[in-house]
Design an enzyme around this catalytic site. Sequence first.
Site, PDB file in Angstrom:
ATOM      1  N   SER A  12      24.596   9.091  21.814  1.00  0.00           N
ATOM      2  CA  SER A  12      25.305  10.284  22.290  1.00  0.00           C
ATOM      3  C   SER A  12      24.533  11.010  23.402  1.00  0.00           C
ATOM      4  CB  SER A  12      25.545  11.238  21.123  1.00  0.00           C
ATOM      5  OG  SER A  12      26.170  10.555  20.071  1.00  0.00           O
ATOM      6  N   LYS A 184      14.337  26.072  15.721  1.00  0.00           N
ATOM      7  CA  LYS A 184      15.516  25.214  15.508  1.00  0.00           C
ATOM      8  C   LYS A 184      15.377  24.493  14.167  1.00  0.00           C
ATOM      9  CE  LYS A 184      19.142  22.720  17.294  1.00  0.00           C
ATOM     10  NZ  LYS A 184      18.982  21.281  17.349  1.00  0.00           N
TER      11      LYS A 184
END
Length: 305
Positions: A12, A184
Amino acid sequence: MSTTWHVLGAGSLGTLWAARLARAGLPVRLVLRNEERLQAYRAVGGLTLVEQGQAQCYPVPGETAHSPEPIKRLLLACKAYDAVAAVSSVAHRLSADSELILLQNGLGSQDAVAQCAPLARCISASSTEGAFRDGDWRVVFAGHGFTWLGDPAHPVAPFWLDDLAIAGIPHEWSADILTRLWRKLALNCAINPLTVLHHCNNGGLQAHRCEVATLCAELTDLLERCGQPSAAEDLQPEVERVIQATAVNYSSMYQDVSHRRRTEISYLLGHACKAARRHELAVPHLEQVRQRLIAHLENLGLPSD
Ligand code: NAD
Ligand code: KPL
């Protein structure tokens, strides 16, 4: 002549980057796993990127890791658990003036890669862009976002950030990339495992506020103990904001599990729990969620590491 971007990992994010760099006229080459994959790729003729429903094919040249040319700039676009094997496969093509851009989520794989490519400069990235594969060699650009890049060892930004600007890849050089990666990681640890265990989208966690808050409290202590106070700041309100803003979305870990793909658990919750043990910090709820997630993955017959 610009330096060639070698992109290792035609999934991706790798496709999303390769297509945009190629579209800007920059030299890009895909490094594929083996001769069989290379032949399959050549038969199709290029990478297809779908943006706002429009598909466009980019005939990025492909090669395998065994190709003899030196690699000066490598975009490592595989999953965290594949990073060491992927870099090892091209180690003989790297030198002291090679640069590696590491797109992996979580923490742990970056240090492991740096150890197996000790001469190369390793630049870590943290991205909020979203893309998914809807076929072989075909990727849908699903969510515009931003990529922060940084090198904890050398604060000076590389000149090739200009290539990213030319290619329209929104980015910023970050002097505190580790803080961004930890932040994150903490967000992902507070949200992703619970969406898998409660089998819900991100918004479904609004019914599990106490559990989320408990994890946030332990993650805040952990970040502070790991020397990351900025990453710890106001973690819980941000987690709640992300849950609300992405309420209808399914977390990346949820999607991995529902597609029966291996998760990056070891580089998220696994890394957090390991760091807590190293700092002798008790994180009983994080540890319990990790154990529940491992049991859940094993029950489904999925890898739990
Ligand atoms: P992906 O699974 O779609 O693509 C990874 C590709 O790497 C696969 O095509 C795989 O075959 C290839 N690969 C693995 N080992 C290889 C090897 N040795 N040689 C050649 N190819 C190899 O993964 P992705 O979704 O692009 O994610 C990559 C990283 O980016 C992950 O750490 C992920 O968490 C992170 N990330 C992804 C997104 C997203 O929207 N997809 C967003 C932010 C961060
Ligand atoms: O990054 C995410 C993911 O799904 O991996 C969010 C949306 C922040 C949830 O943790």
